[in-house]
Design a protein around this motif. Structure first.
Motif, PDB file in Angstrom:
ATOM      1  N   ARG A 159      18.113  27.975  58.399  1.00 54.24           N
ATOM      2  CA  ARG A 159      19.130  28.327  59.401  1.00 54.24           C
ATOM      3  C   ARG A 159      18.787  27.663  60.735  1.00 54.24           C
ATOM      4  O   ARG A 159      17.624  27.681  61.164  1.00 54.24           O
ATOM      5  N   TYR A 160      19.807  27.122  61.368  1.00 56.42           N
ATOM      6  CA  TYR A 160      19.611  26.410  62.627  1.00 56.42           C
ATOM      7  C   TYR A 160      20.608  26.909  63.670  1.00 56.42           C
ATOM      8  O   TYR A 160      21.683  27.411  63.329  1.00 56.42           O
ATOM      9  N   ILE A 161      20.213  26.756  64.929  1.00 56.10           N
ATOM     10  CA  ILE A 161      21.145  26.917  66.045  1.00 56.10           C
ATOM     11  C   ILE A 161      21.456  25.512  66.561  1.00 56.10           C
ATOM     12  O   ILE A 161      20.538  24.738  66.854  1.00 56.10           O
ATOM     13  N   VAL A 162      22.738  25.193  66.666  1.00 57.85           N
ATOM     14  CA  VAL A 162      23.167  23.858  67.073  1.00 57.85           C
ATOM     15  C   VAL A 162      23.750  23.942  68.480  1.00 57.85           C
ATOM     16  O   VAL A 162      24.735  24.646  68.706  1.00 57.85           O
ATOM     17  N   ILE A 163      23.124  23.236  69.411  1.00 61.48           N
ATOM     18  CA  ILE A 163      23.625  23.143  70.785  1.00 61.48           C
ATOM     19  C   ILE A 163      24.355  21.810  70.918  1.00 61.48           C
ATOM     20  O   ILE A 163      23.775  20.753  70.663  1.00 61.48           O
ATOM     21  N   THR A 164      25.612  21.857  71.328  1.00 58.70           N
ATOM     22  CA  THR A 164      26.435  20.644  71.428  1.00 58.70           C
ATOM     23  C   THR A 164      26.823  20.409  72.875  1.00 58.70           C
ATOM     24  O   THR A 164      27.366  21.298  73.540  1.00 58.70           O
ATOM     25  N   VAL A 165      26.519  19.198  73.357  1.00 59.45           N
ATOM     26  CA  VAL A 165      26.881  18.794  74.716  1.00 59.45           C
ATOM     27  C   VAL A 165      27.889  17.652  74.596  1.00 59.45           C
ATOM     28  O   VAL A 165      27.564  16.578  74.085  1.00 59.45           O
ATOM     29  N   THR A 166      29.126  17.898  75.071  1.00 63.79           N
ATOM     30  CA  THR A 166      30.219  16.929  74.928  1.00 63.79           C
ATOM     31  C   THR A 166      30.728  16.518  76.296  1.00 63.79           C
ATOM     32  O   THR A 166      30.915  17.360  77.173  1.00 63.79           O
ATOM     33  N   ASP A 167      30.929  15.212  76.474  1.00 67.69           N
ATOM     34  CA  ASP A 167      31.509  14.723  77.730  1.00 67.69           C
ATOM     35  C   ASP A 167      32.695  13.820  77.439  1.00 67.69           C
ATOM     36  O   ASP A 167      32.890  13.387  76.301  1.00 67.69           O
ATOM     37  N   THR A 168      33.486  13.544  78.458  1.00 65.61           N
ATOM     38  CA  THR A 168      34.642  12.643  78.339  1.00 65.61           C
ATOM     39  C   THR A 168      34.379  11.389  79.158  1.00 65.61           C
ATOM     40  O   THR A 168      35.267  10.893  79.853  1.00 65.61           O
ATOM     41  N   GLY A 169      33.159  10.881  79.054  1.00 65.24           N
ATOM     42  CA  GLY A 169      32.744   9.756  79.874  1.00 65.24           C
ATOM     43  C   GLY A 169      33.057   8.398  79.268  1.00 65.24           C
ATOM     44  O   GLY A 169      33.941   8.256  78.409  1.00 65.24           O
ATOM     45  N   VAL A 170      32.283   7.402  79.684  1.00 62.09           N
ATOM     46  CA  VAL A 170      32.549   6.006  79.305  1.00 62.09           C
ATOM     47  C   VAL A 170      32.170   5.715  77.866  1.00 62.09           C
ATOM     48  O   VAL A 170      32.613   4.723  77.291  1.00 62.09           O
ATOM     49  N   GLY A 171      31.368   6.567  77.243  1.00 61.05           N
ATOM     50  CA  GLY A 171      30.965   6.358  75.862  1.00 61.05           C
ATOM     51  C   GLY A 171      29.785   5.401  75.743  1.00 61.05           C
ATOM     52  O   GLY A 171      29.339   4.780  76.706  1.00 61.05           O
ATOM     53  N   ILE A 172      29.280   5.277  74.520  1.00 67.60           N
ATOM     54  CA  ILE A 172      28.109   4.442  74.229  1.00 67.60           C
ATOM     55  C   ILE A 172      28.527   3.351  73.253  1.00 67.60           C
ATOM     56  O   ILE A 172      29.136   3.631  72.221  1.00 67.60           O
ATOM     57  N   SER A 173      28.169   2.134  73.537  1.00 66.06           N
ATOM     58  CA  SER A 173      28.526   1.005  72.674  1.00 66.06           C
ATOM     59  C   SER A 173      27.800   1.110  71.332  1.00 66.06           C
ATOM     60  O   SER A 173      26.615   1.467  71.294  1.00 66.06           O
ATOM     61  N   PRO A 174      28.480   0.796  70.218  1.00 63.17           N
ATOM     62  CA  PRO A 174      27.809   0.805  68.904  1.00 63.17           C
ATOM     63  C   PRO A 174      26.605  -0.133  68.866  1.00 63.17           C
ATOM     64  O   PRO A 174      25.681   0.078  68.072  1.00 63.17           O
ATOM     65  N   ALA A 175      26.590  -1.151  69.695  1.00 59.53           N
ATOM     66  CA  ALA A 175      25.500  -2.127  69.677  1.00 59.53           C
ATOM     67  C   ALA A 175      24.184  -1.537  70.188  1.00 59.53           C
ATOM     68  O   ALA A 175      23.106  -2.024  69.841  1.00 59.53           O
ATOM     69  N   ILE A 176      24.244  -0.483  71.013  1.00 58.93           N
ATOM     70  CA  ILE A 176      23.021   0.074  71.601  1.00 58.93           C
ATOM     71  C   ILE A 176      22.772   1.521  71.206  1.00 58.93           C
ATOM     72  O   ILE A 176      21.749   2.082  71.609  1.00 58.93           O
TER      73      ILE A 176
END
Length: 707
Positions: free
Chosen positions: A493-510
């Motif tokens: 059993r786990y507790i999942v903490i989720t942090v979500t933003d509506t920012g610029v995002g992260i490139s798949p390359a990095i």
């Protein structure tokens, strides 16, 4: 001339002679009698001559007809013999039976096929050579033959004379018209198809193997049209065979981009020129999910050697690539962690005297002016900040763990929310979703607080023009199917903490590099590159892990998985007053002169006597001389000449009741106790303050004095 013409000629001759006789028998005058006889005789002679000529002509015609008949008979016999030869020496078995299936004729091939003499076959029912379980099928074939007049391409298993099942036969039969007696005959053609049967069986076995293999196997023509699609392909790509046959494989399975298009063109050129190609491709399945494929292409040719199709064998290596990425990431962290440990050791030895001196000077010099006190306070604060930075560097290794307590995750999120709402720009909308029954984890509350703060700060920096920051948490059970895809993740059993933003995002390359220490996309001076490496390091130290997903110009989502825990741990009670000693003798062992000096000074100010040693060998000599007086040994774990662990074990041999406090800037108390044994009574993590030093010493000496 025919027989009818001959009979007509003879009848005509008889008729003319009969007419002459009738005339000759009639009475006539005497004077004319002589003349009449002569006339009749002449007519008779003429008639006989005509008849003889006709007979001669008829004889010649009959002779010609006889010769023609003999020639025709010879031709018929030759044709019959040729038919018989064809019948007897045909490569397939021919049989003639009556309407009930009794064999009347059989050729040589039939005797060879059934392994019997020809005389044995004649008069035998054909059914005796049919495998017993198939005789009902044979009777149905007979019935259908009588109704339809023919059967083609039927299969029967046949017997040899010795009764063994020997071969499968392809049966073709026709019914002939009734003879003069009204009896039908049946003509049978039997063809041994053992080779074809074995070939088909082999093909079926190979097809079954193609279907049970986990690899996707398919064939496409040179125009990319799919011709064959096995079960493995259905499992890998999700498409059923009937859905893809005839479709364009490239359009169906490949997301064509600037990167994939040249790769596919080069692969096709290689397979055409060299006959084969293999490599890795990124493809898509039916559900538009990207999967990594190890692909092998083989060029197929027709009998003339002309290329006709491409056989493709695809293996789904998506999970393997994910595991490799995790493994490489862990290896990078371990390598950098080793380097960081060495740096942290030296920094902690530098910071320890600074922190202790900053605390001791105001106590030793009571008349110190306020400006100096502020400077000392500033020194202590910056030394603590340096110590915190060292702990951050060590957080992504497994060598630094804080005090573990029960941490309510809901309270942790509420504390972080309160801080960021007061400090973050107002253009960022901050909200949280926390279930009431979320539960707790066993961990270091300061480190977990640092995890959330680092993620929140990254989210803030990704939204320079404002946006939405959402922190949520939930409970989740991870089963074996999930843990197979993630290294070092355990079922539970786990507790999942989720942090979500509506920012610029992260490139798949990095995105695969963001957890590497010192990797940052921020401008110089605006980030150390340690934030996410600390996040993943702390999460791993707590038995958890981190997942990330992101889309350019849409935002990012970080999920921190922490093992759920139950129970409670007694809170740690911190003393507010500095304790003093009663003149006990303490041996301080450290290779750093500054640490031994400031530790000695601190202890002596608080009524302890102190001996110092620079290494393990020197400490053994001092302890041997003063073992009856020394009440406590403070031993650094990393020293030249003789390491602290070896020195401790030697001291325990000299005096099994020796009391020891270990000092280190790298390892936790639990890790040291496991490595050295239960002989350690206390532990001081460098850098330590005067308070921590004196409290640790008192906790060891007071119980000993009471005993």
């Amino acid at each position: 001339m025919t027989q009818n013409n001959l009979e007509q000629a003879i009848t005509g001759a008889h008729q003319r002679l009969e007419n002459l006789l009738q005339r000759a028998s009639k009475p006539e005058n005497h004077s004319n009698k002589q003349d009449s006889s002569v006339e009749l005789l002449q007519e008779a002679i003429a008639e006989i001559s005509i008849s003889l000529e006709e007979l001669h002509a008829l004889t010649e015609e009959l002779q010609e007809q006889n010769e023609e008949l003999i020639s025709t008979r010879e031709l018929v016999e030759a044709e019959r013999q040729r038919y018989q030869d064809l019948f007897n020496f045909a490569p397939d078995a021919y049989l003639v039976t009556n309407d009930t299936g009794i064999i009347q004729e059989a050729n040589y091939a039939a005797t060879q096929l059934l392994n019997v003499r020809q005389s044995y076959l004649i008069g035998k029912p054909l059914a005796v050579f049919i495998y017993q379980p198939e005789r009902q099928k044979f009777r149905q074939m007979l019935q259908r033959l009588r109704q339809q007049g023919q059967i083609r391409g039927q299969e029967l298993w046949m017997y040899h004379k010795d009764g063994n099942i020997d071969f499968p036969a392809e049966v073709t039969a026709v019914i002939t018209e009734a003879d003069s007696e009204g009896t039908n005959s049946l003509r049978w053609l039997l063809r041994d198809i053992s080779d074809r049967y074995r070939t088909e069986q082999k093909i079926r076995e190979q097809a079954a193997l193609l279907d049970i293999t986990a690899d996707a196997i398919f064939v496409r023509d040179l125009h990319n049209q799919i011709l064959f699609w096995n079960k493995g392909a259905e499992n890998v790509y999700g498409w059923r065979a009937e859905e893809v046959l005839g479709k364009n494989a490239e359009q169906l399975l490949v997301r064509v981009t600037k990167e994939t298009s040249p790769q596919l063109a080069a692969a096709l050129k290689t397979v055409i020129e060299h006959g084969s190609w293999q490599g890795e491709l990124c493809k898509v399945n039916k559900y538009d999910e990207t999967i990594v494929i190890a692909s092998r292409w083989t060029l197929m040719r027709d009998p003339a050697g002309i290329p006709k199709s491409i056989l493709t064998v695809d293996t789904d290596i998506t999970e393997k690539k994910q595991l490799e990425t995790q493994l490489f990431r862990n290896q990078r962290l371990e390598s950098l962690g080793t380097l960081a440990s060495g740096i942290a050791h030296d920094l902690n030895n530098i910071l320890t005297p600074m922190m202790t001196v900053a605390q001791l000077l105001p106590q030793k010099h009571l008349q110190i002016d306020e400006n100096s006190q502020q400077m000392l306070k500033l020194l202590e604060i910056n030394a603590r900040r340096g110590a915190d930075l060292v702990r951050q560097i060590l957080s992504f290794t497994r060598n630094c763990e804080g005090k573990r307590t029960i941490v309510p995750i809901s309270q942790l999120i509420e504390d972080v929310e309160q801080i960021i709402k007061c400090t973050f720009p107002k253009c960022i909308d901050i909200n949280t979703t926390i279930p009431t029954d979320l539960g707790v984890v066993l961990g270091d509350s300061t480190q977990l607080h640092q995890v959330l703060m680092n993620l929140a700060l990254n989210a803030r920096d990704a939204m320079p023009n404002g946006g939405r920051l959402h922190i949520s948490a939930s409970k989740l059970f991870l089963d074996e199917n999930y843990t197979k895809k993630h290294i070092e993740v355990k079922v539970g059993r786990y507790i999942v903490i989720t942090v979500t933003d509506t920012g610029v995002g992260i490139s798949p390359a990095i995105i695969d590099k963001i957890f590497d220490p010192f990797f940052t996309t921020k401008e110089v001076g605006k980030g150390t590159g340690l934030g996410l490496s600390i996040v993943i390091g702390i999460s791993n130290n707590h038995g958890g892990f981190v997942e990330v997903s992101s889309e350019i110009e849409v935002g990012s989502k970080f999920k921190v998985y922490l093992p759920s825990s139950e129970g409670s741990i007694a809170p740690v009670v911190h003393k507010t007053q500095l304790p003093v000693g009663q003149g006990e003798l303490i041996l301080v062992v450290d290779d750093e002169a500054a640490i031994t000096q400031i530790t000695k000074t601190t202890l002596e100010i608080h009524n302890y006597r102190v001996l110092t040693a620079q290494n393990g060998i020197e400490s053994l000599a001092l302890y041997t001389q003063h073992k009856d007086e020394i009440k406590l040994v403070l031993m650094d774990m990393m020293m030249p000449s003789m390491a602290g662990g070896t020195a401790i074990r030697t001291l325990q041999i000299i005096n099994p009741q020796v009391q020891i406090i270990a000092m280190s800037g790298l390892a936790s108390a639990e890790a040291l106790a496991q490595a050295i044994g239960n002989g350690i009574h206390g532990f001081l993590t460098k850098p330590f303050t005067a308070n921590e030093l004196l409290n640790s010493v008192q906790q060891i000496l007071i119980p000993s004095a009471e005993c």
